[in-house]
Enzyme design. Structure first.
Site, PDB file in Angstrom:
ATOM      1  N   CYS A 128      -5.534  -5.574  -2.603  1.00 32.70           N
ATOM      2  CA  CYS A 128      -5.515  -4.618  -3.726  1.00 32.70           C
ATOM      3  C   CYS A 128      -6.199  -5.127  -4.996  1.00 32.70           C
ATOM      4  O   CYS A 128      -7.153  -4.515  -5.461  1.00 32.70           O
ATOM      5  CB  CYS A 128      -4.069  -4.251  -4.040  1.00 32.70           C
ATOM      6  SG  CYS A 128      -3.224  -3.630  -2.585  1.00 32.70           S
TER       7      CYS A 128
HETATM    8  C1  UGA Z   1      -0.251  -5.507  -5.579  1.00 39.76           C
HETATM    9  C2  UGA Z   1       0.657  -4.955  -6.688  1.00 39.76           C
HETATM   10  O1  UGA Z   1       1.573  -5.969  -7.124  1.00 39.76           O
HETATM   11  C3  UGA Z   1       1.434  -3.732  -6.198  1.00 39.76           C
HETATM   12  O2  UGA Z   1       2.193  -3.173  -7.251  1.00 39.76           O
HETATM   13  C4  UGA Z   1       0.428  -2.694  -5.699  1.00 39.76           C
HETATM   14  O3  UGA Z   1       1.071  -1.535  -5.224  1.00 39.76           O
HETATM   15  C5  UGA Z   1      -0.402  -3.295  -4.589  1.00 39.76           C
HETATM   16  O4  UGA Z   1      -1.092  -4.450  -5.108  1.00 39.76           O
HETATM   17  C6  UGA Z   1      -1.355  -2.235  -4.112  1.00 39.76           C
HETATM   18  O5  UGA Z   1      -2.220  -1.803  -4.883  1.00 39.76           O
HETATM   19  O6  UGA Z   1      -1.166  -1.706  -3.012  1.00 39.76           O
HETATM   20  P1  UGA Z   1       0.113  -7.144  -3.459  1.00 39.76           P
HETATM   21  O7  UGA Z   1      -1.380  -7.159  -3.350  1.00 39.76           O
HETATM   22  O8  UGA Z   1       0.917  -6.893  -2.236  1.00 39.76           O
HETATM   23  O9  UGA Z   1       0.581  -6.007  -4.531  1.00 39.76           O
HETATM   24  O10 UGA Z   1       0.523  -8.562  -3.980  1.00 39.76           O
HETATM   25  P2  UGA Z   1       1.147  -9.228  -5.292  1.00 39.76           P
HETATM   26  O11 UGA Z   1       2.503  -9.666  -4.997  1.00 39.76           O
HETATM   27  O12 UGA Z   1       0.941  -8.399  -6.481  1.00 39.76           O
HETATM   28  O13 UGA Z   1       0.230 -10.551  -5.394  1.00 39.76           O
HETATM   29  C7  UGA Z   1      -1.182 -10.466  -5.536  1.00 39.76           C
HETATM   30  C8  UGA Z   1      -1.789 -11.837  -5.698  1.00 39.76           C
HETATM   31  O14 UGA Z   1      -1.459 -12.365  -6.975  1.00 39.76           O
HETATM   32  C9  UGA Z   1      -1.315 -12.887  -4.683  1.00 39.76           C
HETATM   33  O15 UGA Z   1      -2.425 -13.639  -4.245  1.00 39.76           O
HETATM   34  C10 UGA Z   1      -0.347 -13.758  -5.480  1.00 39.76           C
HETATM   35  O16 UGA Z   1      -0.285 -15.075  -5.000  1.00 39.76           O
HETATM   36  C11 UGA Z   1      -0.989 -13.702  -6.855  1.00 39.76           C
HETATM   37  N1  UGA Z   1      -0.039 -13.959  -7.970  1.00 39.76           N
HETATM   38  C12 UGA Z   1       1.001 -13.118  -8.212  1.00 39.76           C
HETATM   39  C13 UGA Z   1      -0.246 -15.045  -8.801  1.00 39.76           C
HETATM   40  O17 UGA Z   1      -1.205 -15.835  -8.621  1.00 39.76           O
HETATM   41  N2  UGA Z   1       0.606 -15.249  -9.856  1.00 39.76           N
HETATM   42  C14 UGA Z   1       1.647 -14.428 -10.111  1.00 39.76           C
HETATM   43  O18 UGA Z   1       2.373 -14.679 -11.118  1.00 39.76           O
HETATM   44  C15 UGA Z   1       1.851 -13.327  -9.273  1.00 39.76           C
END
Ligand code: UGA
Length: 422
Positions: free
Chosen positions: A264
């Site tokens: 995403c």
């Molecule tokens: C993301 C959004 O959080 C959802 O709200 C959204 O619905 C979704 O995309 C989508 O558009 O369908 P997702 O891709 O499943 O969800 O994953 P996240 O948990 O948001 O993490 C994304 C990335 O950010 C990961 O690589 C994670 O490791 C990284 N991350 C997350 C960080 O590096 N630091 C943080 O503090 C949080």
């Protein structure tokens, strides 16, 4: 309600199964016959925590088919949940949306009853109003808002906790073109107690993009601050605690490290930037967000080279391949960037991931895949790339660790330890 779901990928299947838990009757449509068979046998074609057990539990309310006619004739509302991948230039690719819209139009043209078409796929602002709606009108010869309804209802599901996110959302955004669709969506979500935002379809589309781009920006911003922290010899997580207690900022998504991946954030930031450029709008913040994320995994390599100036022939371990824990998804995983760089430097790579190894094997068949995380630790240096819980209990005694995700036990035990932002 009788609901048709077009596309049984991640969003479609999770939404369908969760709507079933609310008492609705679901017909899923997909062109992939293998997926159809799996769903009808109660097997989830994708890995998502809790999905398969809910699918089995609500088997009698969920049916999958390849026939749009079957699904749409017997339903009141159709959700478009097909993929919207990126083109090479970052723009959104609407091929599947276009195909699904034409099929839906063909079915509602022959249908006697009123029907609502709701876009759940992530589409750049303006797509529902300026592309999908006119296409539906053209293909049906009918009028939107009068003969059929149109809406846009974005999803905010995080992989790994998607069921929880669907059933306990922070908010529900119902974009609607016509009043009847507004009422239908309201009725559909009446069991939910969270704030309901009712708005135009284009605003709903923008809420989805703005949310994802903001979260990606929040992380990239913290990674930039984290790089300053590393330079100063301080810990970016202490800074995040100090910032996050301010209610206006919040602690979530301030975890610095080697950056964000997944299906995403990379796709949505690129799509909004490409859309902005096309519309002659400046997208300098999103540009910087993407740039910081592109360079962030390379910080792990720089830190590694501080201790091993030449990586040629060195055995380097990588712990974690999935873009985040609790998923087997490797799309735009930061580990893939690291593998590419290490191979350029002619290092020998050993790796382990509890779920994602089969997918990486298809891309890099010639690196060493280990059966356990412990085997990876038997390397000259180890890079921690995904925050899997099991990496918290490994013994890092005597090891050289470059930590991209902050495992405290590694920090306490390793002989040589480098955190990317701490
Ligand atoms: C993301 C959004 O959080 C959802 O709200 C959204 O619905 C979704 O995309 C989508 O558009 O369908 P997702 O891709 O499943 O969800 O994953 P996240 O948990 O948001 O993490 C994304 C990335 O950010 C990961 O690589 C994670 O490791 C990284 N991350 C997350 C960080 O590096 N630091 C943080 O503090 C949080």
């Amino acid at each position: 309600m009788n609901i048709a779901i077009i596309g049984t990928g991640y969003v479609g299947l999770v939404s369908g199964v969760c709507f079933a838990t609310q008492g609705h009757k679901i017909t899923c449509v997909d062109i992939d016959t293998q997926k159809i068979q799996q769903i009808n046998s109660g097997i989830s074609p994708i890995y998502e925590k809790g999905l398969e057990s809910l699918l089995k539990k609500h088997k009698n309310q969920i049916h999958a088919t390849t026939s749009y006619d079957e699904a749409i004739q017997q339903s009141d509302i159709t959700f478009i949940c097909v993929g919207t991948p990126s083109k090479k230039n970052g723009e959104i690719d609407l091929t599947y949306i276009d195909q699904a819209t034409k099929e839906i139009a063909r079915c509602i043209r022959d249908k006697k009853r009123w029907h609502a078409v709701i876009v759940k796929s992530t589409v750049v602002p303006g797509t529902t109003r300026d592309i999908i709606l006119p296409l539906l009108e053209e293909e049906t010869g009918c009028t939107a808002g009068k003969d059929f309804g149109v809406g846009m209802n974005p999803e905010f599901l995080k992989e790994g906790v998607a069921i929880q996110d669907f059933l306990n959302p922070d908010r529900i955004v119902n974009g609607y073109y016509d009043d009847r669709t507004q009422q239908l969506l309201k009725e559909l979500y009446k069991g939910f107690t969270c704030p309901l935002i009712e708005t135009s379809v284009t605003t709903a589309e923008m809420i989805k993009y703005a949310s994802n781009c903001y979260l990606a920006t929040k992380i990239s911003f913290m990674n930039e601050i984290g790089n300053f922290c590393k330079h100063l010899g301080i810990d970016a997580y202490d800074v995040a605690e100090g910032m996050g207690t301010d209610k206006r900022i919040g602690r979530a998504f301030l975890n610095s490290g080697i950056g964000w991946g997944g299906s995403c954030f990379p796709k949505d930031t690129q799509a909004l930037r490409a859309w902005a450029h096309k519309e002659n709008q400046s997208a300098s913040i999103i540009d910087s967000t993407i740039h910081t994320n592109d360079t962030q995994p390379l910080k792990a390599i720089t830190l590694l080279k501080k201790h091993f100036p030449t990586l040629n022939g060195k055995t380097i371990g990588i712990l974690g391949l999935a873009f985040k824990p609790d998923t087997d998804d490797i799309r735009d995983s930061r580990s893939l960037v690291i593998i590419k760089e290490l191979l350029k430097e002619k290092a020998d790579i050993k790796t382990y991931d509890p779920k994602a190894m089969p997918h990486v094997k298809n891309i890099y068949p010639n690196i060493t895949y280990c059966n356990t995380a412990e085997e990876v630790l038997d390397s000259e240096a180890v890079i921690i790339a995904t925050l899997w819980d099991e990496f918290n209990s490994l013994s890092y005694q005597g090891k050289t660790v470059i930590d991209g995700r902050r495992i405290q036990k590694a920090q306490q035990e390793a002989t040589i330890y480098e955190g990317v932002c701490w």
